[in-house]
Write an enzyme that holds these catalytic residues in place. Sequence first.
Site, PDB file in Angstrom:
ATOM      1  N   HIS A 158       0.520  -1.545  -0.076  1.00  0.00           N
ATOM      2  CA  HIS A 158       0.219  -0.654   0.177  1.00  0.00           C
ATOM      3  C   HIS A 158       0.731   1.624  -0.106  1.00  0.00           C
ATOM      4  O   HIS A 158       1.933   1.431   0.032  1.00  0.00           O
ATOM      5  CB  HIS A 158      -1.382   0.132   1.408  1.00  0.00           C
ATOM      6  CG  HIS A 158      -0.273   0.058   2.486  1.00  0.00           C
ATOM      7  ND1 HIS A 158      -0.283  -1.461   3.040  1.00  0.00           N
ATOM      8  CD2 HIS A 158       0.066   1.117   3.417  1.00  0.00           C
ATOM      9  CE1 HIS A 158       0.402  -1.034   4.522  1.00  0.00           C
ATOM     10  NE2 HIS A 158       0.469   0.907   4.120  1.00  0.00           N
TER      11      HIS A 158
ATOM     12  N   GLU B 137      -8.380   4.550  10.433  1.00  0.00           N
ATOM     13  CA  GLU B 137      -7.032   4.508   8.819  1.00  0.00           C
ATOM     14  C   GLU B 137      -8.523   4.039   8.083  1.00  0.00           C
ATOM     15  O   GLU B 137      -8.953   2.722   8.670  1.00  0.00           O
ATOM     16  CB  GLU B 137      -6.021   3.879   8.403  1.00  0.00           C
ATOM     17  CG  GLU B 137      -5.798   2.103   9.228  1.00  0.00           C
ATOM     18  CD  GLU B 137      -6.134   1.340   9.023  1.00  0.00           C
ATOM     19  OE1 GLU B 137      -6.381   1.136   7.739  1.00  0.00           O
ATOM     20  OE2 GLU B 137      -5.586   0.550   9.229  1.00  0.00           O
TER      21      GLU B 137
ATOM     22  N   GLN C 189      -4.187   3.212   1.605  1.00  0.00           N
ATOM     23  CA  GLN C 189      -4.332   3.341   2.683  1.00  0.00           C
ATOM     24  C   GLN C 189      -4.516   5.195   3.631  1.00  0.00           C
ATOM     25  O   GLN C 189      -3.220   5.583   3.467  1.00  0.00           O
ATOM     26  CB  GLN C 189      -2.644   2.592   3.858  1.00  0.00           C
ATOM     27  CG  GLN C 189      -3.348   3.160   5.440  1.00  0.00           C
ATOM     28  CD  GLN C 189      -2.254   1.888   6.090  1.00  0.00           C
ATOM     29  OE1 GLN C 189      -1.076   2.513   5.906  1.00  0.00           O
ATOM     30  NE2 GLN C 189      -2.895   1.037   6.763  1.00  0.00           N
TER      31      GLN C 189
ATOM     32  N   HIS D 281       4.020   6.761   3.655  1.00  0.00           N
ATOM     33  CA  HIS D 281       4.645   6.393   3.470  1.00  0.00           C
ATOM     34  C   HIS D 281       4.291   5.184   2.655  1.00  0.00           C
ATOM     35  O   HIS D 281       3.504   5.293   1.951  1.00  0.00           O
ATOM     36  CB  HIS D 281       5.034   4.692   4.814  1.00  0.00           C
ATOM     37  CG  HIS D 281       3.517   4.794   5.317  1.00  0.00           C
ATOM     38  ND1 HIS D 281       2.389   5.245   6.056  1.00  0.00           N
ATOM     39  CD2 HIS D 281       2.547   3.349   5.054  1.00  0.00           C
ATOM     40  CE1 HIS D 281       1.242   4.308   6.712  1.00  0.00           C
ATOM     41  NE2 HIS D 281       2.433   3.301   5.966  1.00  0.00           N
TER      42      HIS D 281
ATOM     43  N   GLU E 267       7.240   0.536   5.067  1.00  0.00           N
ATOM     44  CA  GLU E 267       6.847  -0.361   5.945  1.00  0.00           C
ATOM     45  C   GLU E 267       7.101  -1.599   5.633  1.00  0.00           C
ATOM     46  O   GLU E 267       7.056  -1.074   3.865  1.00  0.00           O
ATOM     47  CB  GLU E 267       6.015   0.349   6.108  1.00  0.00           C
ATOM     48  CG  GLU E 267       4.370  -0.643   6.692  1.00  0.00           C
ATOM     49  CD  GLU E 267       3.029  -0.460   6.657  1.00  0.00           C
ATOM     50  OE1 GLU E 267       2.431   0.834   6.825  1.00  0.00           O
ATOM     51  OE2 GLU E 267       2.420  -1.049   7.333  1.00  0.00           O
TER      52      GLU E 267
END
Length: 140
Positions: A7, A43, A59, A83, A133
């Site tokens: 994502h 989220e 996301q 991110h 991530e």
Amino acid sequence: MFMRIDHIGIACRDLEAKIAFFSETFELTVVAREVNEEQGVKEAMLHIADGEGGGSYIQLLEPLSEDSPVGKFLAKRGEGVHHVAFGVPDVADAMAKINEKGVRLLDERPRHGSMGSEIAFLHPKDVGGMLTELVQAARP
Ligand code: V0V
Ligand code: CO
């Protein structure tokens, strides 16, 4: 090591407004909504495609407080890409291999992520300025 982009995390001030924008403009479906106290976020995951070991998503992240990671990011940089998350087969294994190469881990152990995933973050300063991530998707 990376199987897919899991994502792109986008920091926003108003989650509901951004869900409406992304789902209507790009014809994407919200497949999960979660409050993650440990990460300080509310989220939503918008599904894009299915891939090896899991799907790909956008996301959308709204901070739970000003002193959370996303709250600080919004204050400093405003709304935008926060991110990039990559799918890995085994997050603990990926953390160890990446750390051996000198990249700082922001987590000592995997944390709970969206939709039952296991996640860990890498320091943005060690990855060309990109908060990164690692995601091990939940087993189906
Ligand atoms: C900070 N920096 C960033 C950044 N946030 N660079 C790129 N992307 C970001 N998102 C830069 C910042 O400009 C500073 O550079 C430097 O890193 C240190 O930042 P700081 O402001 O001094 O420190 P903090 O306290 O804001 O901490 C930043 C880090 C923190 C990245 C360490 O946000 C963190 O631990 N993040 C990991 C957890 C997280 O983000 N959770 C929310 C998503 P200069 O100015 O010194 O050059 S939760 C999620 O994705 C879930 C649940 C999921 O996917 O399932
Ligand atoms: Co994320």
